[in-house]
Motif scaffolding. Structure first.
Motif, mmCIF file in Angstrom:
data_model
loop_
_atom_site.group_PDB
_atom_site.id
_atom_site.type_symbol
_atom_site.label_atom_id
_atom_site.label_comp_id
_atom_site.label_asym_id
_atom_site.label_seq_id
_atom_site.Cartn_x
_atom_site.Cartn_y
_atom_site.Cartn_z
ATOM 1 N N ARG A 374 0.811 -1.216 0.000
ATOM 2 C CA ARG A 374 0.000 0.000 0.000
ATOM 3 C C ARG A 374 0.845 1.268 0.000
ATOM 4 O O ARG A 374 0.557 2.224 -0.720
ATOM 5 N N ARG A 375 1.922 1.298 0.802
ATOM 6 C CA ARG A 375 2.723 2.524 0.897
ATOM 7 C C ARG A 375 3.373 2.850 -0.450
ATOM 8 O O ARG A 375 3.327 3.993 -0.913
ATOM 9 N N GLU A 376 3.979 1.847 -1.081
ATOM 10 C CA GLU A 376 4.637 2.084 -2.367
ATOM 11 C C GLU A 376 3.630 2.496 -3.438
ATOM 12 O O GLU A 376 3.881 3.399 -4.240
ATOM 13 N N THR A 377 2.475 1.833 -3.449
ATOM 14 C CA THR A 377 1.451 2.175 -4.441
ATOM 15 C C THR A 377 0.922 3.579 -4.219
ATOM 16 O O THR A 377 0.671 4.327 -5.174
ATOM 17 N N SER A 378 0.771 3.988 -2.978
ATOM 18 C CA SER A 378 0.318 5.347 -2.675
ATOM 19 C C SER A 378 1.312 6.377 -3.202
ATOM 20 O O SER A 378 0.929 7.424 -3.731
ATOM 21 N N ARG A 379 2.605 6.085 -3.057
ATOM 22 C CA ARG A 379 3.626 7.003 -3.560
ATOM 23 C C ARG A 379 3.539 7.145 -5.077
ATOM 24 O O ARG A 379 3.580 8.256 -5.617
ATOM 25 N N VAL A 380 3.413 6.015 -5.761
ATOM 26 C CA VAL A 380 3.339 6.031 -7.223
ATOM 27 C C VAL A 380 2.124 6.835 -7.685
ATOM 28 O O VAL A 380 2.232 7.673 -8.598
ATOM 29 N N MET A 381 0.993 6.612 -7.064
ATOM 30 C CA MET A 381 -0.221 7.305 -7.497
ATOM 31 C C MET A 381 -0.157 8.792 -7.186
ATOM 32 O O MET A 381 -0.636 9.621 -7.975
ATOM 33 N N ALA A 382 0.430 9.143 -6.053
ATOM 34 C CA ALA A 382 0.574 10.566 -5.729
ATOM 35 C C ALA A 382 1.434 11.265 -6.770
ATOM 36 O O ALA A 382 1.123 12.380 -7.215
ATOM 37 N N GLU A 383 2.521 10.619 -7.194
ATOM 38 C CA GLU A 383 3.381 11.214 -8.209
ATOM 39 C C GLU A 383 2.698 11.266 -9.568
ATOM 40 O O GLU A 383 3.042 12.110 -10.401
ATOM 41 N N ALA A 384 1.726 10.395 -9.782
ATOM 42 C CA ALA A 384 0.960 10.416 -11.036
ATOM 43 C C ALA A 384 -0.212 11.388 -10.962
ATOM 44 O O ALA A 384 -0.940 11.551 -11.939
ATOM 45 N N GLY A 385 -0.385 12.036 -9.810
ATOM 46 C CA GLY A 385 -1.481 12.989 -9.657
ATOM 47 C C GLY A 385 -2.823 12.354 -9.416
ATOM 48 O O GLY A 385 -3.861 12.929 -9.744
ATOM 49 N N VAL A 386 -2.840 11.168 -8.814
ATOM 50 C CA VAL A 386 -4.070 10.402 -8.637
ATOM 51 C C VAL A 386 -4.397 10.280 -7.153
ATOM 52 O O VAL A 386 -3.521 10.006 -6.330
ATOM 53 N N GLU A 387 -5.661 10.474 -6.818
ATOM 54 C CA GLU A 387 -6.155 10.216 -5.468
ATOM 55 C C GLU A 387 -7.206 9.118 -5.564
ATOM 56 O O GLU A 387 -8.384 9.382 -5.808
ATOM 57 N N PRO A 388 -6.811 7.860 -5.381
ATOM 58 C CA PRO A 388 -7.741 6.752 -5.596
ATOM 59 C C PRO A 388 -8.673 6.541 -4.408
ATOM 60 O O PRO A 388 -8.403 6.979 -3.283
ATOM 61 N N THR A 389 -9.754 5.863 -4.676
ATOM 62 C CA THR A 389 -10.628 5.361 -3.621
ATOM 63 C C THR A 389 -10.093 4.008 -3.179
ATOM 64 O O THR A 389 -9.887 3.121 -4.011
ATOM 65 N N VAL A 390 -9.840 3.851 -1.886
ATOM 66 C CA VAL A 390 -9.254 2.629 -1.356
ATOM 67 C C VAL A 390 -10.334 1.797 -0.687
ATOM 68 O O VAL A 390 -11.081 2.286 0.171
#
Length: 469
Positions: A374-390
């Motif tokens: 989860r932590r690594e995926t959150s970093r990747v998505m933040a850098e991609a400009g994405v705020e996903p629904t978890v």
């Protein structure tokens, strides 16, 4: 050699010597396009330019060098294709000496670009040739010998043809690099620079991609002269028309969750990291009654072409793929992309996600993660400009069906008598995700080192295949 500041926003600071780019075109009729092109656009139902087309066409038609970024599915092919064809029209290529060149990283993208531009080339009486690996080289030699004004090529195959004295680039005056960021990585860069060094030094160059970053700078500074920068949508803009979901799954349940998503009504594209994982999941899905096909770099070109055609026609409802499908794949009305293996690079996420919500449509992107990811995926998505629904999900739950349309597969194998056995336990760990068939070694598989070694070998082989087109 500083780029001009465009009226469209972009990530680079405006140079002090910037000139003003012309305003975007409101319609194709406002541009200096030939009547034959305008008639073809109208006949194909293309009435208004997309933002990247409206921004870049005025400068490109004047012969300016272009550095363009537009969201995936935004119409970049016509943005560079129409000016390339228009400015080449009326000239005739000599044998083996094309006049315009489009370099792309994958065979699928080469075919897609060729298909998209052929109607306009035919209207202008221009001959096109696709030059890619995995197909008979003799036919491509013949096409070049007969004369082709425009060549769409992967770097590896074009390099081979030049080595055989079947092609010379000295008369190429318009060169395009599509997916320029990928063409800048180490697997492509030596061949790309070698080819760019051979085209006419005073020609027009256009670099296009959904993501433009520091990796592209070396190509920009070496080959573009006073380029105009047009950036339609910042990096985050490539993903804002989609819903983004992170589904947290329990390790042993991951296989069943993936299978139920694949069994949904409608098409879905599943991304995994390795060819081994792709093949294994595809076999499992077909044994479970799901019409799935595999796409990766080890497949022959006829296999890849056939699988894509079946997926686009609906004969296959699931495409299981490595990142070879993350660029250059356009499928109408593809509304779901699933990262079975979470990407570890934000650019990879953007390009995978871009297979849905194309041409102004909407779509949904789902990423499956274990708790430890989860932590690594959150970093990747933040850098991609994405705020996903978890959401935490399990197979068979209503939440999973609500988000993805998941349902229980039929369980009837599609290949009776083929030796593909239906898995005895659909909740067993997915064998492509670092596990092994040896239960005595536990859920971690043979070892993490073995999995890492296999992935490293896959990456090295993929790099060799990219170099060979």
């Amino acid at each position: 050699m500083k780029p001009d500041e465009s009226a469209i926003t972009h990530s680079r600071p405006a140079p002090s010597t910037a000139t003003t780019a012309p305003p975007p075109a409101a319609s194709f009729a406002d541009l200096a396009l030939p009547a034959e092109v305008l008639r073809t656009l109208t006949g194909r139902g293309v009435r208004e330019p997309f933002p990247i087309q409206a921004a870049t066409l005025p400068d490109a038609l004047k012969g300016r060098d272009i550095l363009g970024r537009g969201r995936t599915g935004s119409g970049k092919t016509l943005a560079f294709g129409l000016p390339l064809l228009t400015r080449t029209a009326g000239r005739r290529a000599e044998p083996k000496q094309p006049l315009a060149l489009i370099l792309v990283p994958t065979r699928e993208l080469a075919q897609q670009v060729t298909d998209a531009l052929t109607p306009y080339a035919e209207a202008l009486r221009l001959r096109m040739a696709a030059v890619v690996g995995g197909t008979p080289i003799g036919r491509q030699i013949s096409a070049l010998r007969e004369g082709a004004e425009v060549v769409v090529a992967t770097p590896g195959r074009l390099h081979d043809l030049i080595e055989r004295n079947a092609c010379r680039l000295g008369r190429v005056r318009i060169t395009v690099l599509d997916e320029a960021d990928q063409m800048s990585d180490l697997g492509f860069l030596p061949q790309v620079t070698d080819l760019m060094d051979q085209v006419h030094p005073d020609g027009q160059r256009m670099l296009f991609s959904a993501t433009l970053d520091d990796d592209v700078d070396q190509l920009v500074h070496r080959y573009l002269h006073d380029p105009v920068v047009h950036s339609v949508d910042p990096s985050a803009g490539t993903v804002t028309t989609m819903e983004h979901h992170v589904l947290v799954v329990h390790g042993p349940d991951r296989y069943a969750v993936t299978t139920e998503i694949a069994a949904r009504d409608g098409r879905v594209l599943l991304f995994l990291d390795t060819r081994h994982a792709v093949d294994q999941l595809t076999r499992h899905l077909r044994a479970s009654g799901v019409h799935a096909g595999a796409l990766h770099s080890a497949k022959s070109q006829p296999q890849r072409t056939r699988t894509l055609a079946q997926f686009k026609s609906g004969q296959l409802t699931v495409l299981v793929a490595t990142d070879v499908a993350a660029r250059g794949l356009h499928v109408d009305d593809l509304d779901l992309v699933v990262n079975v293996d979470p990407p570890t690079d934000p650019k990879v996420y953007v390009h995978r996600a871009g297979r849905t919500a194309r041409a102004g449509g909407s779509g949904r992107v789902v990423t499956l993660v274990l708790t430890g990811q989860r932590r690594e995926t959150s970093r990747v998505m933040a850098e991609a400009g994405v705020e996903p629904t978890v959401t935490k999900v399990r197979s068979g739950e209503a939440q999973l069906s609500r988000i993805t349309g998941a349902k229980t597969p039929s369980g009837a194998p599609l290949e009776a008598g083929s030796g593909v056995a239906r898995p005895k336990n659909t909740n067993a760990p997915f064998r492509g995700l670092g596990t092994t068939k040896d239960p005595a070694r536990g859920a971690g598989g043979k070892s993490r080192k073995a999995g890492e070694a296999r992935k490293l070998a896959e990456a090295r082989k993929a790099a060799r295949m990219r170099r060979n087109g």
